[in-house]
Design a protein around this motif. Structure first.
Motif, short mmCIF file in Angstrom:
data_model
loop_
_atom_site.label_atom_id
_atom_site.label_comp_id
_atom_site.label_asym_id
_atom_site.label_seq_id
_atom_site.Cartn_x
_atom_site.Cartn_y
_atom_site.Cartn_z
N GLY A 167 73.58 -49.76 -12.34
CA GLY A 167 73.38 -51.14 -11.87
C GLY A 167 74.71 -51.76 -11.49
N ASN A 168 74.68 -53.07 -11.13
CA ASN A 168 73.60 -53.99 -11.40
C ASN A 168 72.90 -54.45 -10.12
N VAL A 169 71.58 -54.69 -10.29
CA VAL A 169 70.78 -55.28 -9.24
C VAL A 169 69.92 -56.37 -9.89
N ALA A 177 79.68 -53.97 -9.82
CA ALA A 177 79.28 -55.38 -9.80
C ALA A 177 78.10 -55.56 -8.84
N ASN A 178 78.14 -54.85 -7.71
CA ASN A 178 77.13 -55.01 -6.67
C ASN A 178 76.42 -53.68 -6.44
N GLY A 179 75.20 -53.57 -6.97
CA GLY A 179 74.47 -52.30 -6.86
C GLY A 179 73.66 -52.18 -5.59
N TYR A 180 73.95 -53.02 -4.60
CA TYR A 180 73.12 -53.07 -3.39
C TYR A 180 73.66 -52.22 -2.24
N THR A 181 74.70 -51.44 -2.46
CA THR A 181 75.29 -50.72 -1.33
C THR A 181 74.71 -49.31 -1.19
N GLU A 182 74.65 -48.83 0.04
CA GLU A 182 74.22 -47.45 0.32
C GLU A 182 75.16 -46.47 -0.39
N HIS A 183 76.44 -46.85 -0.41
CA HIS A 183 77.46 -46.02 -1.04
C HIS A 183 77.12 -45.76 -2.51
N GLY A 239 72.93 -64.73 -6.65
CA GLY A 239 72.39 -64.57 -8.00
C GLY A 239 70.88 -64.59 -7.99
N TYR A 240 70.28 -64.47 -9.18
CA TYR A 240 68.82 -64.50 -9.31
C TYR A 240 68.54 -64.93 -10.75
N GLY A 262 70.73 -57.74 -13.57
CA GLY A 262 71.44 -59.00 -13.81
C GLY A 262 72.55 -59.19 -12.79
N ILE A 263 72.40 -60.19 -11.94
CA ILE A 263 73.47 -60.55 -11.01
C ILE A 263 73.82 -62.00 -11.30
#
Ligand code: 5GP
Length: 333
Positions: free
Chosen positions: A150-152, A124-130, A188-189, A172-173
């Motif tokens: 993804g997603n970002v 769901a959240n592609g923003y992590t370093e992990h 979101g964006y 897509g967030i």
């Protein structure tokens, strides 16, 4: 805290301006594309629409039906290896989806399915370093496979995912029809701007994007391609078909007519089914939507492809590849 004041756009905010064209008929438009991936230099050819990796959309039956039209399916991640092997999935048009932590399963599936070369890494959240570390690990194990991840929704992170090993970034967030992320978190964006900005970033690194979520009608699919999406992923538009239902659901809807359930993969329904309920530290970020039973998916495919072909004709693009170069958006209001 900072405020970005430049306007950002959604599909509903724009229309595509018509242009003079030499095309005689929409039958002249070629919707197939061939992409060469940045990492393994592998070719992928087809009509670049992908059925979403949701258990009400990305089913084995859907993959079999859409492959006949040259359209891709991202099979949902809850299939067991034996089910994938027994189904003899069309490896040309199927992505196989995995969550973070599934490296052993990825290795096993890729070994068990000869010809399978498309991996979808979905969080769901592609923003992590992990997540970036995970993509690097999968790329190291599978240098020649096609990895979509993804997603970002922003160009910085699109670049980071490609540099970590993704070939296609899922963008897509929060725009999804069964999604509650924006309501539950405020994050979101606007999707059209996300596509425009992330496509530019990806193409700069010879990578690709898949616009994921928010298409409610064929015109939105056209707008996503016009904005620069290489692939477009569809959930709600492909839900509610014969191919997205179990045999029991199909029998029930044929007997009584009416509506069927389409639910987010982070909804309570999905978490009850696959994760033993909603964990104490989180909230459901998906909703349950009722959609009309729409019969066989081939009818909707004809509408979607007909709509995109017609849009290409309106701007004089004989091939889908040329569509975005020829498209100009006008902002409504
Ligand atoms: P749709 O085509 O229905 O507008 O969007 C489909 C997309 O919604 C999926 O491909 C996925 O990215 C996203 N999605 C699916 N389930 C959920 C969910 O439960 N929560 C959120 N936030 N997004 C979801």
């Amino acid at each position: 805290m900072r405020i970005e004041s430049e306007p950002k756009l959604d599909f509903d905010d724009v229309l595509i301006r018509p242009k003079r064209s030499r095309l005689k008929s929409r039958g002249d438009v070629d919707l197939r594309r061939t992409f060469k991936t940045p990492h393994g230099k592998v070719e992928i050819t087809g009509v670049p629409i992908i059925a979403a990796n949701m258990d009400t959309v990305g089913t084995l039956k859907m993959a079999a039906a859409l492959a006949g039209h040259g359209i891709f399916t991202s099979l949902h991640k809850h299939y067991k290896i034996e089910e994938l092997v027994a189904a003899k999935v069309s490896t040309d048009y199927s992505f196989i989806t995995f969550g973070i932590e599934d490296l052993k399963k990825i290795d096993a599936v890729m070994e068990a399915l000869p010809g399978a070369n498309k991996i979808c890494l979905d969080v769901a959240n592609g923003y992590t370093e992990h997540f970036l570390d995970f993509i690097r690990e999968v790329r190291a194990h599978h240098p020649q496979k096609i990895i979509m991840a993804g997603n970002v929704a922003t160009p910085d992170m699109t670049e980071a995912l490609i540099l970590a090993g993704a070939d296609i970034v899922k963008v897509g967030i929060g725009p999804g029809s069964a999604c509650m992320t924006r309501a539950m978190t405020g994050i979101g964006y606007p999707q059209l701007s996300a596509i425009i900005e992330c496509a530019d970033a990806a193409h700069g690194l010879s990578g690709f994007i898949c616009a994921d979520g928010g298409c409610k009608m064929p015109g939105d699919v056209s707008k996503a391609f016009a904005a620069g999406a290489d692939f477009v992923m569809l959930g709600g538009m492909l839900a509610g078909h014969t191919e997205s239902l179990t045999d029991e659901q199909l029998q029930a809807v044929k007997d009584t007519g009416g509506q069927v359930e389409y639910y987010g993969m982070s909804s309570k329904v999905a978490m009850d089914r696959y994760s033993g309920g909603v964990a104490a530290h989180r909230a459901s970020e998906g909703r349950v939507v009722k959609v009309e039973y729409k019969g066989d998916v081939k009818n909707s495919v004809q509408d979607i492809l007909g709509g995109v072909r017609s849009a290409c004709t309106y701007v004089g693009a004989g091939r889908l590849k040329e569509f975005s170069k020829r498209a100009t958006f006008v902002i409504k209001k």
